[in-house]
Each structure stands twice: as structure tokens, then as C-alpha cells.
Design an enzyme around this catalytic site. Structure first.
Site, short mmCIF file in Angstrom:
data_model
loop_
_atom_site.label_atom_id
_atom_site.label_comp_id
_atom_site.label_asym_id
_atom_site.label_seq_id
_atom_site.Cartn_x
_atom_site.Cartn_y
_atom_site.Cartn_z
N HIS A 143 -32.64 68.07 23.86
CA HIS A 143 -32.23 66.71 23.48
C HIS A 143 -32.96 65.61 24.28
O HIS A 143 -32.34 64.65 24.76
CB HIS A 143 -30.72 66.53 23.66
CG HIS A 143 -29.90 67.35 22.70
ND1 HIS A 143 -30.30 67.67 21.42
CD2 HIS A 143 -28.65 67.91 22.83
CE1 HIS A 143 -29.36 68.38 20.82
NE2 HIS A 143 -28.35 68.55 21.64
N HIS A 217 -25.15 62.84 17.17
CA HIS A 217 -24.48 63.97 17.81
C HIS A 217 -22.97 63.75 18.00
O HIS A 217 -22.41 64.13 19.02
CB HIS A 217 -25.17 64.23 19.16
CG HIS A 217 -25.05 65.63 19.66
ND1 HIS A 217 -23.86 66.19 20.06
CD2 HIS A 217 -25.98 66.60 19.83
CE1 HIS A 217 -24.06 67.43 20.46
NE2 HIS A 217 -25.35 67.70 20.34
N GLU A 352 -25.41 68.00 12.85
CA GLU A 352 -26.51 67.13 13.29
C GLU A 352 -27.70 67.29 12.36
O GLU A 352 -28.32 68.35 12.31
CB GLU A 352 -26.96 67.53 14.70
CG GLU A 352 -25.86 67.58 15.73
CD GLU A 352 -26.22 68.54 16.85
OE1 GLU A 352 -27.31 68.43 17.43
OE2 GLU A 352 -25.40 69.43 17.14
#
Ligand code: BGC
Length: 391
Positions: A143, A217, A352
Site C-alpha cells: 500500500h 480501503h 478494494e
């Protein structure tokens, strides 16, 4: 923006009415308040710059749906949605204060970037040059690295658009940030429509070839953020294929059918039914689906979730080719959430929309899931979370 200003004034006036008398909400509105202040930062010479004030924006639609978002991480902190009897609950996991967000958390309501999900061994080669990233999910990069876009200050700008109240957030990631090449200029917006949709739009441009794969997210629990596990939620995913991964969640590069596996959600199935069979460390769903529709210019249906008790329904539509389904396997009760809620394993799920994990190291996926962005091109994503009810 200039044209939106008078509308903005009207919106704030409306919001004052809406907040004084919640039942009298008749039209879209928004208000803003201060959520906190970020700590000061020091440059390499020790010169201190005071941290910015973090504004929170509250968007309201004509159905009384409320979405709150903040300038830190452009995080969605609250989503209040009616159930089948009209009773509203907050269906997004999160915190009440900025201090709680700053303590660290697993990306609640945040936007993962510059590259969502994992990059194997924190490295990739682009145009013959190797780039090294922080291995914040050892040995991989997850991420966006140690300080991804979820931890950045995004300047917010409220707007009243034709489809509803909206907040546009802007962040410019400097060349070399977290090891990524190129200065990446990102804008994203949340718009709350009267169809109970949260429309998320991302745009990004770069001055050097780089990698860009952004993903929203939020962790959802359609029975309420503090309502326990999500195992009874019924999920359908419009994907006949997925990208199997190794123990550390790096895809093998293969694209395999879901038929005959615990990962098959082509027909509605409770999230809990095959959760144990999904395996993993810790056990649960945490995988990327190859959406049947592929990358599309306009958002198309990717998934539908029904929570039978409340009747709340959430549909996900996206332009993206992939959908990561994650059942909060790593939640361990250590995050004390809103109103003292304790978020334990499986207490929230994420859907996501994004490109496939580790795409930058998978040349075989180039036509399906290209994460390379070059100067002159614009990265674009639209993802919609739409809420409704079944009786
Ligand atoms: C990933 C999980 C990860 C989580 C971080 C998800 O997108 O798929 O593996 O643990 O983000 O909170």
C-alpha cells in the site's frame, strides 16, 4: 470552483438547517469542522514547520445518508445508511479522533497509494532501471510503503456538483517518495448522490514514468461498524477468475477459475460459509478477483453485498479490472474504534477496486492490468459504493 462558490454558500446555509433539525433534511448539504491538527514536521536542518489543521467534511443527501471524510489520508471516517425500516447506522470502521488515526491502523477508510497492495520484495524494474521500496510488509512493500498516501495530508475543497455535495482532495507526491520515481500529482473526490452512492474519482499525472495503482480501503459492516462479525453478509462477485497467491499473498502470475474453490462468489454466498476453507495465515479471504468485465471506461458492477438482518445492500461498481476481497483477517481487537468499539477479526470487510497485486512485476498481465503511468497520460479511476435495502 469559481462557479460553484455561490452554490457553496447555499449549501452551508442548508447544512445549518439540516443539522439543527435533522428530520428536516430536504436537499443535499454539507458542513465542515476541524477534526484536529497534525504534529509539526522538521526538515533535515531541524527547521520546524507547524502541522496543518485537518478539516472534516460532512456530506448529506436528501435521504438522510451522511458521509464524513477528513484531510488526513482523505479518509472516510463515517458512513451513515438507513436500513429496511429507515433506521440509520454507521457502516464504516474508523475512529473518533485524529490522534487515534495517527496511532496507526490498517488503512481504515483510507486511500492506498501510490501503489495499492503488494509489490514483491519491495522492488521493480521500469525501463531497465531497478527501484527499491520500503519493505513495510516484510519482505514486500504494501500500500505505497512506510508512509503511503493513507498517511498524507490531502488539501480538501468542498464543491456542490450537479450530482450532489462533493469534496475534492489534492496531494502531490514528490519524485522519489517511498522510492517511486516521478512527481505524481493526484486528485480524488467523494461525491454523495441522492441515489445513495459514494462516487470516488481518482486522477493522477506524472513527470517521469512511474507506477500508479490507487484503491479505496474502507472496512464495511452493513449491520453497523460495531455489530460483530460479517460472516452472515451475502456476497456476489462478478468474477469467474482470481489470481492465486503464495503464503505471503504475492500472486503466482496465474489466473485461475474460481469454480470448485472456496473463492467462488459468482452466486450469492455468506462470507462466513467457506471462510475456514479459504486458508491463509491468518485464515480468511484476502485475494484479488479478476473481474469478468475487465478494465472499463465507465464503472460497471463488480460486487453486491446483502446484510439479511438490516436489509442493507451495498453494490460496488468500478472501472478497475481487479477487486481485492479482504475479511479483516488481521484485525485483532487492538484498534479501539468509534464510541469505544473494539474491532476484532472478521468484524469488517473490504472490497478494494484496483489493478492486480504486484502487476508491475508481472509482464504477462500487461494488457489486463497495467500499472505503469507515463508523462502525458492520465491515470483515471471511478469506483462507486451504492447503498440500498431489500425488504
Ligand atoms: C490486503 C491485506 C492487508 C490489508 C491491510 C488489504 O488490502 O489485502 O493483506 O492486510 O489490506 O490492512
Amino acid at each position: 470552483m469559481r462557479r460553484a462558490l455561490p452554490a457553496l454558500v447555499i449549501a452551508f446555509a442548508l447544512s445549518a438547517v439540516a443539522f439543527a433539525q435533522p428530520k428536516a433534511v430536504t436537499g443535499p448539504a454539507f458542513e465542515q469542522d476541524t477534526f484536529g491538527k497534525l504534529p509539526p514536521t522538521k526538515d533535515k536542518n531541524g527547521k520546524e514547520t507547524p502541522g496543518p489543521i485537518v478539516t472534516r467534511y460532512t456530506l448529506v443527501n436528501k435521504n438522510g445518508m451522511v458521509v464524513k471524510c477528513i484531510e488526513y489520508g482523505a479518509i472516510i471516517t463515517e458512513i451513515h445508511v438507513p436500513d429496511k425500516s429507515g433506521k440509520t447506522a454507521d457502516v464504516a470502521l474508523g475512529f473518533d479522533t485524529l490522534a487515534d488515526y495517527l496511532k496507526g491502523h490498517p488503512y481504515f477508510g483510507a486511500n492506498a497509494g501510490r501503489c495499492a497492495n503488494r509489490i514483491a520484495n519491495g522492488k521493480f524494474t521500469l525501463d531497465g532501471k531497478e527501484y527499491k521500496l520500503a519493505p513495510n510488509d516484510k519482505p514486500h512493500s504494501l500500500h505505497g510503503g512506510k508512509e503511503g498516501f493513507d498517511k498524507k495530508f490531502w488539501r480538501g475543497e468542498p464543491m456542490l456538483t450537479a450530482t450532489g455535495p462533493s469534496v475534492k482532495f489534492t496531494y502531490t507526491s514528490p519524485d522519489g517518495e517511498e522510492g517511486y520515481p516521478g512527481r505524481l500529482s493526484v486528485t480524488m473526490s467523494y461525491t454523495l448522490t441522492d441515489n445513495n452512492e459514494i462516487v470516488i474519482d481518482y486522477r493522477a499525472t506524472t513527470d517521469k514514468p512511474t507506477v500508479c495503482n490507487l484503491a479505496h480501503h474502507s472496512y464495511f459492516n452493513l449491520a453497523g461498524h460495531n455489530a460483530g462479525d460479517i460472516k452472515g453478509h451475502e456476497l456476489t462477485i462478478a468474477a469467474k477468475h482470481y489470481t492465486p497467491g503464495d503464503e505471503t499473498l504475492i500472486p503466482t502470475g496465474k489466473i485461475e477459475p474460481v469454480a470448485g474453490t472456496p473463492f467462488d462468489f459468482t452466486k450469492a454466498k455468506p462470507m462466513g460459509r467457506d471462510l475456514e476453507k479459504a486458508g491463509g495465515k491468518p485464515v480468511g479471504f484476502d485475494l484479488n478477483y479478476v473481474l469478468d468485465k475487465g478494465q472499463t471506461a465507465r464503472p460497471e458492477l463488480a460486487a453486491r453485498v446483502v446484510e439479511p438482518k438490516s436489509g442493507r445492500v451495498m453494490e460496488v461498481l468500478t472501472t478497475e479490472p481487479g477487486l481485492q476481497f479482504y475479511t479483516g483477517n488481521f484485525l485483532d481487537g487492538s484498534n479501539k474504534g468509534k464510541g469505544g468499539a473494539v474491532y476484532r477479526q472478521y468484524n469488517g470487510f473490504c472490497l478494494e477496486a484496483q489493478k492486480f497485486p504486484d502487476s508491475v512485476n508481472k509482464p504477462e498481465w500487461k494488457d489486463k492490468s497495467n500499472v505503469v503511468l507515463r508523462p502525458g497520460e492520465t491515470y483515471k479511476q471511478t469506483t462507486i459504493y451504492q447503498f440500498s435495502v431489500v425488504k
